[in-house]
Design an enzyme around this catalytic site. Structure first.
Site, PDB file in Angstrom:
ATOM      1  N   HIS A 121       0.832  -1.203   0.000  1.00  0.00           N
ATOM      2  CA  HIS A 121       0.000   0.000   0.000  1.00  0.00           C
ATOM      3  C   HIS A 121       0.865   1.250   0.000  1.00  0.00           C
ATOM      4  O   HIS A 121       2.000   1.237   0.450  1.00  0.00           O
ATOM      5  CB  HIS A 121      -0.969   0.011   1.177  1.00  0.00           C
ATOM      6  CG  HIS A 121      -0.341  -0.071   2.545  1.00  0.00           C
ATOM      7  ND1 HIS A 121       0.200  -1.234   3.057  1.00  0.00           N
ATOM      8  CD2 HIS A 121      -0.180   0.862   3.506  1.00  0.00           C
ATOM      9  CE1 HIS A 121       0.667  -1.014   4.288  1.00  0.00           C
ATOM     10  NE2 HIS A 121       0.454   0.265   4.576  1.00  0.00           N
ATOM     11  N   HIS A 159       0.814   5.346   1.091  1.00  0.00           N
ATOM     12  CA  HIS A 159       0.170   6.408   1.850  1.00  0.00           C
ATOM     13  C   HIS A 159       0.309   7.727   1.102  1.00  0.00           C
ATOM     14  O   HIS A 159       1.390   8.056   0.618  1.00  0.00           O
ATOM     15  CB  HIS A 159       0.849   6.594   3.216  1.00  0.00           C
ATOM     16  CG  HIS A 159       0.700   5.436   4.146  1.00  0.00           C
ATOM     17  ND1 HIS A 159      -0.313   5.355   5.071  1.00  0.00           N
ATOM     18  CD2 HIS A 159       1.441   4.314   4.300  1.00  0.00           C
ATOM     19  CE1 HIS A 159      -0.186   4.240   5.763  1.00  0.00           C
ATOM     20  NE2 HIS A 159       0.882   3.580   5.319  1.00  0.00           N
TER      21      HIS A 159
END
Ligand SMILES: [Zn+2]
Length: 137
Positions: free
Chosen positions: A101, A103
């Site tokens: 992932h 951010h």
């Protein structure tokens, strides 16, 4: 970790609710529930990959197009002064959820959130040469 137990896979499958910012066929972007700042967004591939080393190049390319689109939108709509793109790999680097992932962390001048500290000590020529010798493909 198997994807059945992965919290981000559960978000993708809508088994866990989330505040979805954007979605396409390969990617999902949602608000971080532990935001560093207002608008802190997480972008994930819908397919489960653990780290940067696992996600296929074509999916990484598509994901970063989404990162760019959302970061630009946040910059304009939330009137931020800037943003950090942060991507942690492996526990030592602070990766908590083992699903790749990215951010997007909106920043304001003097928001007192975090800064990457530039070391005071400059590396020696020998130090740089020694490490460079080990960094071969
Ligand atoms: Zn997952």
């Amino acid at each position: 970790m198997k994807s059945e137990d992965c919290i981000f896979c559960k978000i993708t499958r809508r088994e866990i609710p989330s505040k979805i910012v954007y979605e396409n066929n390969l990617n999902l972007a949602f608000l971080d529930i532990f935001p560093i700042s207002k608008g802190h967004t997480i972008v994930i591939p819908k397919n489960h990959y653990s780290t940067l080393e696992d996600i296929p190049d074509n999916e990484l390319t598509e994901l970063y197009k989404v990162v760019k689109k959302i970061a630009s939108m946040i910059h304009e709509k939330l009137q931020t002064d800037g943003y950090n793109i942060l991507q942690n790999n492996f526990t030592a680097a602070g990766q908590v959820v083992k699903h790749f992932h990215v951010h997007i962390i909106p920043r304001k001048f003097d928001d007192d959130k975090f800064r990457v500290k530039i070391p005071r000590n400059q590396a020696t020529e020998a130090d740089l040469n020694n490490v460079l010798k080990k960094m071969e493909f």
